[in-house]
Design a protein around this motif. Structure first.
Motif, short mmCIF file in Angstrom:
data_model
loop_
_atom_site.label_atom_id
_atom_site.label_comp_id
_atom_site.label_asym_id
_atom_site.label_seq_id
_atom_site.Cartn_x
_atom_site.Cartn_y
_atom_site.Cartn_z
N VAL A 91 0.83 -1.22 0.00
CA VAL A 91 0.00 0.00 0.00
C VAL A 91 0.86 1.26 0.00
CG1 VAL A 91 -1.69 1.33 1.32
CG2 VAL A 91 -1.97 -1.12 1.07
N HIS A 92 1.90 1.31 0.83
CA HIS A 92 2.72 2.51 0.88
C HIS A 92 3.45 2.75 -0.45
CE1 HIS A 92 5.78 -0.49 2.00
NE2 HIS A 92 6.66 0.37 1.54
N GLN A 93 3.79 1.67 -1.17
CA GLN A 93 4.43 1.81 -2.48
C GLN A 93 3.45 2.40 -3.49
OE1 GLN A 93 5.62 -2.33 -2.76
NE2 GLN A 93 7.76 -1.69 -2.72
N LEU A 94 2.19 1.97 -3.44
CA LEU A 94 1.17 2.53 -4.33
C LEU A 94 0.97 4.02 -4.04
CD1 LEU A 94 -1.04 2.35 -6.48
CD2 LEU A 94 -2.61 1.64 -4.65
N GLN A 95 0.91 4.38 -2.77
CA GLN A 95 0.73 5.79 -2.41
C GLN A 95 1.89 6.63 -2.93
OE1 GLN A 95 0.16 5.28 1.78
NE2 GLN A 95 -2.05 5.15 1.57
N LEU A 96 3.11 6.12 -2.80
CA LEU A 96 4.26 6.86 -3.33
C LEU A 96 4.19 6.97 -4.85
CD1 LEU A 96 7.07 5.39 -1.10
CD2 LEU A 96 6.53 7.80 -1.34
N LEU A 97 3.82 5.87 -5.51
CA LEU A 97 3.71 5.88 -6.97
C LEU A 97 2.68 6.91 -7.42
CD1 LEU A 97 4.33 4.68 -9.77
CD2 LEU A 97 2.61 2.94 -9.29
N LEU A 98 1.53 6.97 -6.74
CA LEU A 98 0.49 7.92 -7.13
C LEU A 98 0.94 9.38 -6.96
CD1 LEU A 98 -2.67 6.17 -5.69
CD2 LEU A 98 -2.00 6.38 -8.10
N TRP A 99 1.90 9.62 -6.10
CA TRP A 99 2.47 10.97 -5.92
C TRP A 99 3.74 11.14 -6.72
CZ3 TRP A 99 0.11 15.11 -4.19
CH2 TRP A 99 -1.06 14.93 -3.47
N ASN A 100 3.99 10.22 -7.66
CA ASN A 100 5.16 10.23 -8.54
C ASN A 100 6.46 10.12 -7.76
OD1 ASN A 100 6.47 10.14 -10.96
ND2 ASN A 100 6.39 12.33 -11.35
N GLY A 101 6.41 9.36 -6.69
CA GLY A 101 7.61 9.09 -5.91
C GLY A 101 8.27 7.80 -6.36
N HIS A 102 9.34 7.44 -5.70
CA HIS A 102 10.11 6.25 -6.05
C HIS A 102 10.10 5.30 -4.85
CE1 HIS A 102 13.24 3.71 -7.60
NE2 HIS A 102 13.42 4.50 -8.65
N PRO A 103 9.27 4.25 -4.86
CA PRO A 103 9.13 3.37 -3.70
C PRO A 103 10.44 2.76 -3.20
CG PRO A 103 7.37 2.94 -5.23
CD PRO A 103 8.32 3.90 -5.91
#
Length: 120
Positions: A91-103
């Motif tokens: 879940v935290h990786q998806l949240q980062l991805l949605l904010w254009n972050g790098h998990p």
């Protein structure tokens, strides 16, 4: 409303998809290319060829939800390498991805760790 919980299975399609596809087209991709049943409650993440947009598909027991995020500037920088048709996300990786972050660069604690029994 889409509720994303830590127990939810999140599958990311590694290869880009044609974003003209709607619910039926993406559900068909889940069955054929990803070998997964889209009606199991898993959340599926797809990206466009241009890397400017993501689509999320999930079945909530009554029907499908289809959400799209399109960046106003730039492209989604991170996407997992192709080691199969899907990649599993937390879940935290998806949240980062949605904010254009790098998990892989996030300093998140592991999802599970042993708890010391007894004590000093």
């Amino acid at each position: 409303m889409i509720q994303i919980t830590p127990q939810m299975r999140i599958l990311l399609a590694v290869e880009p998809v044609d974003f003209r596809k709607g619910i039926d087209g993406l559900a068909g991709l889940c069955r054929q290319a990803l070998a997964s049943d889209p009606m199991t409650g898993a959340l599926f993440v797809f990206r466009s060829r241009s890397r400017r947009a993501l689509k999320l598909l999930v079945y909530d027991g009554q029907g499908f939800w289809l959400c799209q995020k399109r960046l106003s500037q730039g492209r989604f920088d991170w996407w997992p390498p192709a080691s199969g048709p899907t990649a599993r996300l937390e879940v935290h990786q998806l949240q980062l991805l949605l904010w254009n972050g790098h998990p892989s660069r996030a300093g998140a604690a592991p999802m599970w760790r042993a708890v010391a029994v007894g004590g000093a």
